[in-house]
Design a protein around this motif. Structure first.
Motif, PDB file in Angstrom:
ATOM      1  N   ILE A 367       3.824  53.240  65.263  1.00 26.35           N
ATOM      2  CA  ILE A 367       3.239  52.805  67.379  1.00 26.35           C
ATOM      3  C   ILE A 367       3.553  53.847  67.898  1.00 26.35           C
ATOM      4  O   ILE A 367       4.638  55.021  67.415  1.00 26.35           O
ATOM      5  N   SER A 368       2.891  55.036  68.006  1.00 23.60           N
ATOM      6  CA  SER A 368       2.012  56.128  68.259  1.00 23.60           C
ATOM      7  C   SER A 368       2.011  56.402  69.999  1.00 23.60           C
ATOM      8  O   SER A 368       1.954  55.833  70.220  1.00 23.60           O
ATOM      9  N   ALA A 369       2.635  57.175  70.165  1.00 23.26           N
ATOM     10  CA  ALA A 369       2.857  57.639  71.715  1.00 23.26           C
ATOM     11  C   ALA A 369       2.527  58.720  71.148  1.00 23.26           C
ATOM     12  O   ALA A 369       2.772  59.703  71.054  1.00 23.26           O
ATOM     13  N   ILE A 370       1.813  59.256  72.593  1.00 28.91           N
ATOM     14  CA  ILE A 370       0.933  60.521  73.343  1.00 28.91           C
ATOM     15  C   ILE A 370       0.824  60.539  74.597  1.00 28.91           C
ATOM     16  O   ILE A 370       1.687  59.735  75.293  1.00 28.91           O
ATOM     17  N   LYS A 371       0.817  61.767  74.997  1.00 26.87           N
ATOM     18  CA  LYS A 371       0.644  62.050  76.477  1.00 26.87           C
ATOM     19  C   LYS A 371      -1.034  62.047  77.478  1.00 26.87           C
ATOM     20  O   LYS A 371      -1.746  61.949  76.337  1.00 26.87           O
ATOM     21  N   THR A 372      -1.214  61.041  77.845  1.00 28.04           N
ATOM     22  CA  THR A 372      -2.128  60.344  78.699  1.00 28.04           C
ATOM     23  C   THR A 372      -2.720  62.032  78.582  1.00 28.04           C
ATOM     24  O   THR A 372      -3.142  62.504  79.406  1.00 28.04           O
ATOM     25  N   PHE A 385       2.155  58.798  80.256  1.00 28.61           N
ATOM     26  CA  PHE A 385       2.064  58.794  77.665  1.00 28.61           C
ATOM     27  C   PHE A 385       1.564  56.998  77.710  1.00 28.61           C
ATOM     28  O   PHE A 385       1.402  56.260  78.769  1.00 28.61           O
ATOM     29  N   LEU A 386       0.787  57.495  77.026  1.00 29.92           N
ATOM     30  CA  LEU A 386       0.390  56.065  76.389  1.00 29.92           C
ATOM     31  C   LEU A 386       1.695  55.606  75.414  1.00 29.92           C
ATOM     32  O   LEU A 386       1.721  56.408  74.263  1.00 29.92           O
ATOM     33  N   ILE A 539       9.657  40.526  70.482  1.00 35.04           N
ATOM     34  CA  ILE A 539       8.789  42.140  71.347  1.00 35.04           C
ATOM     35  C   ILE A 539       9.497  43.400  70.843  1.00 35.04           C
ATOM     36  O   ILE A 539      10.668  43.671  70.658  1.00 35.04           O
ATOM     37  N   LEU A 540       8.890  44.277  70.653  1.00 33.24           N
ATOM     38  CA  LEU A 540       8.641  45.198  69.935  1.00 33.24           C
ATOM     39  C   LEU A 540       7.372  46.357  70.296  1.00 33.24           C
ATOM     40  O   LEU A 540       6.883  46.349  70.225  1.00 33.24           O
ATOM     41  N   TYR A 541       8.068  47.287  70.949  1.00 34.00           N
ATOM     42  CA  TYR A 541       7.981  48.686  71.589  1.00 34.00           C
ATOM     43  C   TYR A 541       8.361  49.723  71.373  1.00 34.00           C
ATOM     44  O   TYR A 541       9.135  49.699  71.392  1.00 34.00           O
ATOM     45  N   LEU A 542       7.693  50.892  71.579  1.00 33.52           N
ATOM     46  CA  LEU A 542       7.891  52.433  72.338  1.00 33.52           C
ATOM     47  C   LEU A 542       8.086  52.932  73.578  1.00 33.52           C
ATOM     48  O   LEU A 542       6.576  52.921  73.724  1.00 33.52           O
ATOM     49  N   VAL A 543       9.219  52.811  74.329  1.00 33.09           N
ATOM     50  CA  VAL A 543       8.990  53.364  75.378  1.00 33.09           C
ATOM     51  C   VAL A 543       9.204  54.818  75.362  1.00 33.09           C
ATOM     52  O   VAL A 543       9.995  55.725  74.902  1.00 33.09           O
ATOM     53  N   THR A 544       8.668  56.115  75.867  1.00 35.41           N
ATOM     54  CA  THR A 544       8.776  57.232  76.199  1.00 35.41           C
ATOM     55  C   THR A 544       9.063  57.628  77.538  1.00 35.41           C
ATOM     56  O   THR A 544       7.759  57.864  78.448  1.00 35.41           O
ATOM     57  N   ASP A 554       7.542  68.872  77.319  1.00 29.96           N
ATOM     58  CA  ASP A 554       5.939  69.445  76.754  1.00 29.96           C
ATOM     59  C   ASP A 554       6.188  69.275  75.730  1.00 29.96           C
ATOM     60  O   ASP A 554       4.939  69.251  75.450  1.00 29.96           O
ATOM     61  N   ASN A 555       7.161  69.835  75.431  1.00 32.84           N
ATOM     62  CA  ASN A 555       6.953  70.661  73.895  1.00 32.84           C
ATOM     63  C   ASN A 555       7.291  69.802  72.665  1.00 32.84           C
ATOM     64  O   ASN A 555       8.069  70.323  71.861  1.00 32.84           O
ATOM     65  N   ALA A 556       7.516  68.671  73.316  1.00 32.79           N
ATOM     66  CA  ALA A 556       7.801  67.710  71.721  1.00 32.79           C
ATOM     67  C   ALA A 556       6.792  67.407  70.859  1.00 32.79           C
ATOM     68  O   ALA A 556       6.286  67.432  71.217  1.00 32.79           O
ATOM     69  N   PRO A 557       7.869  66.377  70.556  1.00 35.25           N
ATOM     70  CA  PRO A 557       6.701  66.342  68.894  1.00 35.25           C
ATOM     71  C   PRO A 557       5.652  65.664  68.567  1.00 35.25           C
ATOM     72  O   PRO A 557       5.675  64.426  67.724  1.00 35.25           O
ATOM     73  N   PHE A 558       4.550  65.163  69.447  1.00 35.45           N
ATOM     74  CA  PHE A 558       3.283  64.739  69.857  1.00 35.45           C
ATOM     75  C   PHE A 558       2.791  63.923  68.609  1.00 35.45           C
ATOM     76  O   PHE A 558       2.388  65.562  68.043  1.00 35.45           O
ATOM     77  N   PRO A 559       2.380  63.519  68.123  1.00 41.56           N
ATOM     78  CA  PRO A 559       2.333  61.886  68.952  1.00 41.56           C
ATOM     79  C   PRO A 559       3.901  61.334  68.376  1.00 41.56           C
ATOM     80  O   PRO A 559       4.406  62.243  67.441  1.00 41.56           O
ATOM     81  N   LEU A 560       4.702  60.665  68.734  1.00 43.43           N
ATOM     82  CA  LEU A 560       5.637  60.233  69.285  1.00 43.43           C
ATOM     83  C   LEU A 560       5.843  59.331  68.719  1.00 43.43           C
ATOM     84  O   LEU A 560       5.250  57.931  68.649  1.00 43.43           O
ATOM     85  N   GLU A 561       6.853  58.774  67.178  1.00 43.86           N
ATOM     86  CA  GLU A 561       5.792  57.342  66.073  1.00 43.86           C
ATOM     87  C   GLU A 561       7.611  56.814  66.152  1.00 43.86           C
ATOM     88  O   GLU A 561       8.546  57.357  65.717  1.00 43.86           O
ATOM     89  N   VAL A 562       7.280  55.680  66.171  1.00 42.46           N
ATOM     90  CA  VAL A 562       8.196  54.366  65.765  1.00 42.46           C
ATOM     91  C   VAL A 562       7.739  53.594  63.824  1.00 42.46           C
ATOM     92  O   VAL A 562       6.438  53.263  64.121  1.00 42.46           O
ATOM     93  N   GLU A 563       7.969  54.145  62.820  1.00 42.92           N
ATOM     94  CA  GLU A 563       7.912  52.889  61.958  1.00 42.92           C
ATOM     95  C   GLU A 563       8.771  51.772  61.673  1.00 42.92           C
ATOM     96  O   GLU A 563       8.932  52.150  61.511  1.00 42.92           O
TER      97      GLU A 563
END
Length: 577
Positions: A367-372, A385-386, A539-544, A554-563
């Motif tokens: 599950i990959s999160a990015i800046k919108t 974020f998405l 239920i399973l998800y990634l909150v950012t 802002d300088n976080a290593p996007f995409p942020l991922e849960v595997e």
């Protein structure tokens, strides 16, 4: 004097006979009847008042002895004078009374209740009473929240009633009691612990959690995450310790009530605590799984479970037969909870959204999160974020299909063992969430958090969190356990430092019992009547970013991922395995 050796009044016998037809009084009146017959057949006097010890308790006659006394033996027949009657009836008892007239005897004889039948009914009534059809079982203690005692004018409040432990864990207990009554107003309650610790909850408390305790006449000793830092003031109950509690009520004049009943609570050991036997309407009396099994490790009991749901995430896309790519509350309806900053992209209902947060590697799901992106901001309701969320609920669940049949969830469970093998997100601002959730608002509406992991824990060392939430069925507010942490401050049962690797996170859910596991080893345990009884989805998800997790830099290593390697659910035979 009658043939029974004493006089039995017709009104008493008549009440006994007619009340055979009335369930609420049947057991007591039949017991008195049989006691009369048995005692008199032995040549003694009938006992219908205080017991032989001088108390107000009726004399006890065992079913076995009374059956022997009236089983048709010649001795009894001769003594009672009913040698020719094959069956001794309630009317026969009445006919031997000096105060009986013929008409009353005939009325009793019309009922036709034999003493043997009475004995059988006593035997049946000795079994636990079943709830009448349509009558709800008071699973969650509604009836215990009532004090019918009237206060004395000018005196202290009534003594708090029904002090009880609703939930017990390793180092905390949730107490509840019925609200006291007063001729003015009750303004506070004091909770006395046996070692001298005293807590107070009052109407003046402005802290959200303390005020909730006041409104619901409850208290958690000690809510070390939501209310006060117990480790600093030295009141934290030690893991596995035993304490006694009493509660008093205080009114606006400062009058303090007498102390409540004394309650002793033994907290659970760090692992493998014994579960005292209890009865439960949903638990078969011969089901001893919880009471004899060592539940400290999943390997000790998984042979009793069948796999009923699984996703190994080895396909090319999210399986729509197993997962919905949205939550039960719609973000489109402005349901952004907990101050969360991500927008969950629903790829099933909106495949052309412009971003897919679900990456299938052939072996795992990311599950990959990015800046919108700016061009998607409006569609994302302005969320910065998405990200992605999975749930086993069915969007149309609760509706009827074309044949009038209820549309079921993709997967929902009441009891069982649920486990996921997950590599959590470790970047500040990430919150990995894996839990069971009741989608419907009615009744208790529970939630069991299997694992919540903050990428950077602002409360100290990195820990896996477990929490239990439910709705108070009396007062309607949400109750939450302390946010339990693994490893604990006083050490852990396994190494949990290498977060670059996968770990398994699981929960065992049984009647009155929840046990959390990391890598197959018990890390927390909770028991009590407030443990969930309603089916829940996975239920399973990634909150950012949220009110709990800081906003990702802002300088976080996007995409942020849960595997995720897999999610599996198991059940024992009693619960559908």
């Amino acid at each position: 004097m009658s043939a029974f050796g004493s006089s039995v009044s017709v009104p008493a016998v008549s009440a006994i006979a007619t009340s055979v037809q009335s369930l609420p009084y049947k057991k007591l009146t039949l017991a008195l009847l049989v006691s009369t017959v048995a005692a008199c057949s032995d040549g003694g006097e009938a006992t219908s008042g205080p017991g032989s010890d001088g108390s107000n308790t009726p004399a006890v006659v065992t079913t076995e002895s009374t059956l022997a006394a009236q089983s048709g033996n010649a001795g009894m027949a001769a003594e009672t004078g009913f040698e020719d009657d094959p069956v001794l009836t309630v009317a026969d008892v009445a006919s031997q009374s000096q105060d009986t007239d013929a008409g009353e005897v005939e009325e009793l004889r019309d009922l036709g209740t034999s003493v043997e039948t009475a004995l059988e009914q006593i035997e049946a009534e000795s079994e636990p009473a079943e709830t009448a059809p349509g009558e709800p079982i008071d699973f969650f203690g509604r009836g215990l929240e009532v004090d019918n005692e009237s206060p004395v004018a000018g005196g202290p409040p009534t003594t708090p009633k029904n002090l009880r432990a609703e939930l017990i864990s390793n180092d905390w207990v949730q107490l509840n009691w019925a609200p006291s009554n007063d001729d003015s107003d009750v303004r506070a309650y004091k909770i006395y612990r046996g070692d001298g610790v005293v807590y107070t909850v009052s109407a003046a408390d402005t802290d959200f959690h303390l005020n909730r305790y006041w409104r619901t006449t409850s208290f958690i000793d000690c809510n070390f995450t939501h209310v006060r830092d117990c480790s600093n003031n030295g009141t934290t109950p030690a893991v596995g310790s035993t304490h006694t509690y009493q509660v008093t009520a205080i009114d606006t004049q400062g009058n303090e009530s007498a102390r409540s009943n004394l309650l002793e609570v033994r907290l659970h050991e760090a692992s493998g605590a014994t579960i005292p036997r209890f009865t439960d309407p949903w638990l078969d009396s011969e089901d001893d799984f919880m009471f004899v099994r060592d539940l400290s490790r999943t390997a000790n009991f998984m042979d009793q479970f069948d796999l009923v749901f699984s996703d190994e995430f080895d396909g090319p896309h999210i399986d729509p037969q197993k997962w919905t790519t949205s939550l039960t509350w719609r973000q489109e309806d402005q349901n952004i909870i907990n101050g969360e900053m991500q927008y969950f992209v629903d790829t099933q209902s909106n495949p052309d959204f412009g971003y897919n947060p679900f990456i299938l590697t052939g072996e795992t799901l990311k599950i990959s999160a990015i800046k919108t992106p700016p061009e998607l901001s409006q569609r994302a309701l302005g969320q910065p974020f998405l990200s992605g969320a999975l749930s086993t609920h069915e969007v149309s669940s609760g509706q009827l299909d074309s044949n009038g049949q209820l549309i079921n969830d993709k997967y929902a469970t009441t009891y069982g063992y649920v486990e996921g093998r997950i590599k959590v997100g470790t970047v500040a601002g990430m919150l990995t969430s894996f839990y069971l959730f009741r989608r419907w608002e009615g009744e208790q509406a529970p939630e069991i958090d299997i694992i919540e992991y903050l990428g950077e824990n602002p409360y100290g060392a990195e820990k896996a969190f477990q929490t239990y939430h439910y709705k108070d069925v009396v007062y309607g507010n949400t109750q939450s356990s302390p946010t339990m942490a693994y490893p604990r401050e006083n050490g852990s049962v396994a190494d949990f430092k290498d977060l670059s690797e996968f770990h398994t996170y699981g929960v065992l859910w049984e009647p009155n019992l929840v046990i959390w596991y990391v890598d197959g080893e018990e890390v927390q345990r909770m028991t009590g009547p407030q443990v969930a009884r309603q089916s829940m989805n996975i239920i399973l998800y990634l909150v950012t970013g949220s009110a709990w997790a800081q906003r990702p830099a802002d300088n976080a290593p996007f995409p942020l991922e849960v595997e995720i390697d897999y999610v599996r659910a198991y059940k024992r035979k009693p619960w559908g395995g």
